[in-house]
Write an enzyme that holds these catalytic residues in place. Structure first.
Site, short mmCIF file in Angstrom:
data_model
loop_
_atom_site.label_atom_id
_atom_site.label_comp_id
_atom_site.label_asym_id
_atom_site.label_seq_id
_atom_site.Cartn_x
_atom_site.Cartn_y
_atom_site.Cartn_z
N LYS A 89 -95.10 -27.05 -62.64
CA LYS A 89 -95.21 -26.87 -61.19
C LYS A 89 -95.50 -28.24 -60.56
O LYS A 89 -96.29 -29.02 -61.10
CB LYS A 89 -96.34 -25.88 -60.89
CG LYS A 89 -96.44 -25.44 -59.44
CD LYS A 89 -97.53 -24.36 -59.30
CE LYS A 89 -97.63 -23.80 -57.89
NZ LYS A 89 -98.67 -22.75 -57.79
N SER B 156 -96.99 -18.52 -55.51
CA SER B 156 -96.40 -19.78 -55.09
C SER B 156 -95.65 -20.53 -56.19
O SER B 156 -94.87 -21.42 -55.90
CB SER B 156 -97.50 -20.70 -54.56
OG SER B 156 -98.39 -21.07 -55.61
N SER C 286 -100.70 -16.63 -57.95
CA SER C 286 -99.49 -17.47 -57.91
C SER C 286 -98.79 -17.69 -59.24
O SER C 286 -97.72 -18.28 -59.28
CB SER C 286 -99.82 -18.84 -57.30
OG SER C 286 -99.93 -18.74 -55.90
#
Lengths: 116, 483
Positions: free
Chosen positions: B83, B158, B182
């Protein structure tokens, strides 16, 4: 900390957010909003505060607050560089990220008054 | 549409075994994955940056080490995506925000060092909702990520890019971060296993902070065993994170085959979705089916009430924005990131922040600033912190009688772009995942059947502090019984 026990549902209704409230918060947070943004954000933020009203349904009495899953404690170690690469390289790389740098320092416009 | 589901040979475990044995080269493995990225990431947009050059060098080093008879790590040659809120030395780390668009960190996050030390090959940095604030990846400043299972739908968020990268076969596994769900929610929406560890089990050093008392890094994988393998590499104490748990990590891989006979499993009534129109019926049924399957396999399953669980959402949307408003104060155009000119320091800072942050980030900064401001602190932030204490106590009491708990992961399957434009509607996606962030306890999502439109449904397994071994046992059992 208040000593009385709050009764669920006993809190008076909350005053709704106004655009003035949000303008003040935006100023504190160093954000500039257009009038249209101010109106939109005010409605949206007020809706989240409505959601927060749900917290009043629980009897929190004298329950202490939790800021963190564990009690935070200081962790001490010897004051030696723990980064695996050269400190001078590290300094240059950190400075390289600066939008404006002069003489190994980050440079900003005047803090008081205005630039000529 | 995109690539087919990768074959068994593409698993983290199979790749590492073949590379370590010299049966497959890490370079070949990498090339297969890079070819898929080249072929279809323009449709998916899982990546902000593909680190193909560095990855080729790294893969060649691993192959040379294997040829020389040197010891290589447990993830030798495994392509992994990160990420884009985890710092990578020399590689841009943007948080999918204009304010960090060109920032190149001078150091690696601890998880990046640990993956490299285990022989993994980092293939790139994945897209996210800006600063990890969102549940669909629509809040990225660089455009949304599409769900590889149906490109008209979101991958969740997310960590949507990390989920999509694994679902599309661009990487064998990936890391995400989970502040309110997330990792778990995008895992559910993309048909993957996603795990949020116990707070403090994985170092946050080098993870760009959103809400520091809630953030944790964890893996996305296709299977439970792969998840355990990645977690065993990234977990453990770190001197550079003062919130890191100072005790040695206990392998969860070793626990996988211990079975579930006699385990006590509770289904959380308040989060079950039963009688709640906001939950899709197939999602509710999947949790019921999972509970029945576990019961049939020898676990003792019953319903359990945790009344404060429903207050999690409200408490979270005070606590997380409050912490975010403080953490994001550092983006002021002085030391790094975007700078917009202004006649004095304050106006330069305001101009930079106004141009650099997107709407959702601005909403949360303002909400947090309000919740922390004089006159409102006790009514909002203070009250939320006390509810957090009540939740920790309630979950603690429940875990005296239960080994793990169950709930749906997400109230719905992957939804279409723009379907949840209203912020509160979007926030509700995290209703089942948020409690574990507030308590600090571990939780994971395991695929369990399909729901509307044939899309995957995830079931969430929750466990007490450092209860990862028993949580993985239950997850492995669920995986084996999934419809």
């Amino acid at each position: 900390m208040s000593s009385h026990h709050e009764t669920p549902g006993a809190s008076p209704p909350r005053a709704h957010l106004t655009t003035d409230d949000v303008a003040k918060v935006a100023k504190l947070a160093l954000l500039e909003l257009s009038d249209a943004e101010l109106a939109t954000f005010t409605g949206q933020l007020d809706a989240v505060l409505d959601l927060a009203e749900q917290l009043n349904e629980f009897d929190i009495g004298d329950v202490p607050p939790t800021a963190h899953p564990f009690g935070l404690v200081n962790v001490f170690r010897d004051d030696v560089a723990a980064i695996g690469h050269d400190a001078e390289v590290m300094r240059e790389e950190a400075l390289a990220a600066g939008p404006e740098v002069e003489a190994h320092q980050f440079k900003v416009p005047p803090a008081l008054g205005e630039a000529p | 549409m995109t690539t087919p589901a990768p074959a068994e040979a593409e698993s983290v475990l199979a790749i590492a075994e073949a590379v370590r044995a010299g049966e497959r080269s890490a370079v070949d493995v990498l090339d297969v994955h890079l070819a898929r990225i080249t072929a279809s990431d323009d449709q998916i947009h899982a990546f902000n940056t593909v680190t193909d050059g560095d990855a080729r060098e790294r893969a060649a080093e691993i192959d040379a080490a294997v040829a020389a008879g040197e010891t290589v790590g447990p993830l030798a040659g495994v392509p992994i995506a990160l990420k884009d809120n985890m710092c990578t030395r020399g590689v841009p780390t943007t948080c999918s925000s204009k304010i960090l668009e060109h920032w190149v960190p001078p150091y690696d996050a601890t998880v990046v060092e640990r993956l490299a030390g285990a022989g993994a090959v980092i293939v790139g940095k994945t897209n996210l909702d800006e600063f990890a604030m969102g549940s669909s990846t629509e809040n990225s400043a660089f455009g949304p990520t599409r769900n590889p299972l149906d490109t008209s739908r979101v991958p969740g968020g997310s960590s949507g890019g990390s989920a999509a990268a694994v679902a599309a076969g661009f990487a064998a596994a990936s890391l995400g971060s989970d502040t309110g769900g997330s990792i778990r929610q995008p895992a559910a929406l993309c048909g993957l296993v996603g795990m949020k560890p116990t707070y403090g089990a994985v170092s946050r050093y080098g993870l760009v902070a959103f809400a520091s008392s809630l953030d944790q890094i964890g893996p996305f994988t296709r299977t439970v065993a792969e998840s355990a393998a990645i977690y065993d590499v990234i977990a453990g104490p770190d001197q550079r994170d003062s919130t890191s748990i100072p005790q040695d990590h206990i392998s969860v891989t070793a626990a996988l085959d211990q079975g579930i006979d006699g385990l006590r499993i509770g289904v959380i009534t308040e989060l079950s979705g039963r009688g709640n129109d906001a939950f899709e019926p197939q999602v509710v049924e999947a949790t019921v089916a999972a509970a029945e399957a576990l019961s049939a396999a020898g676990a003792k399953v019953e319903d359990v009430s945790i009344p404060t669980a429903v207050a999690g959402l409200s408490a979270y949307y005070m606590i997380a924005p409050a912490e975010a408003s403080s953490n994001l104060a550092r983006y002021d155009g002085v030391r790094y990131g975007l700078r917009k000119p202004g006649p004095n320091t304050a106006s330069m800072m305001a101009a930079s922040r106004t141009a650099g942050f997107g709407d959702e980030v601005k909403r949360r900064i303002m909400l947090g600033t309000y919740a922390l401001s004089a006159g409102y602190y006790d009514a909002f932030y203070g009250k939320a912190q006390r509810i957090r204490t009540l939740m920790i106590r309630e979950f603690g009491r429940v875990y005296e009688n239960f080994d793990v708990l169950l709930s749906p992961t997400s109230p719905c399957v992957a939804f279409e772009f723009g379907a949840k434009a209203d912020p509160l509607t979007m926030y509700y996606n995290d209703v089942c995942t948020i409690p574990s962030n507030l308590t600090g306890q571990p939780a994971m999502s395991v695929p369990f059947g399909t729901g509307a439109h044939g899309l995957p449904v995830g079931v969430q397994v929750l466990a007490p502090m450092l209860g990862e071994p028993v949580m993985y046992r239950v997850a492995a059992a669920l995986e084996g019984m999934a419809p």
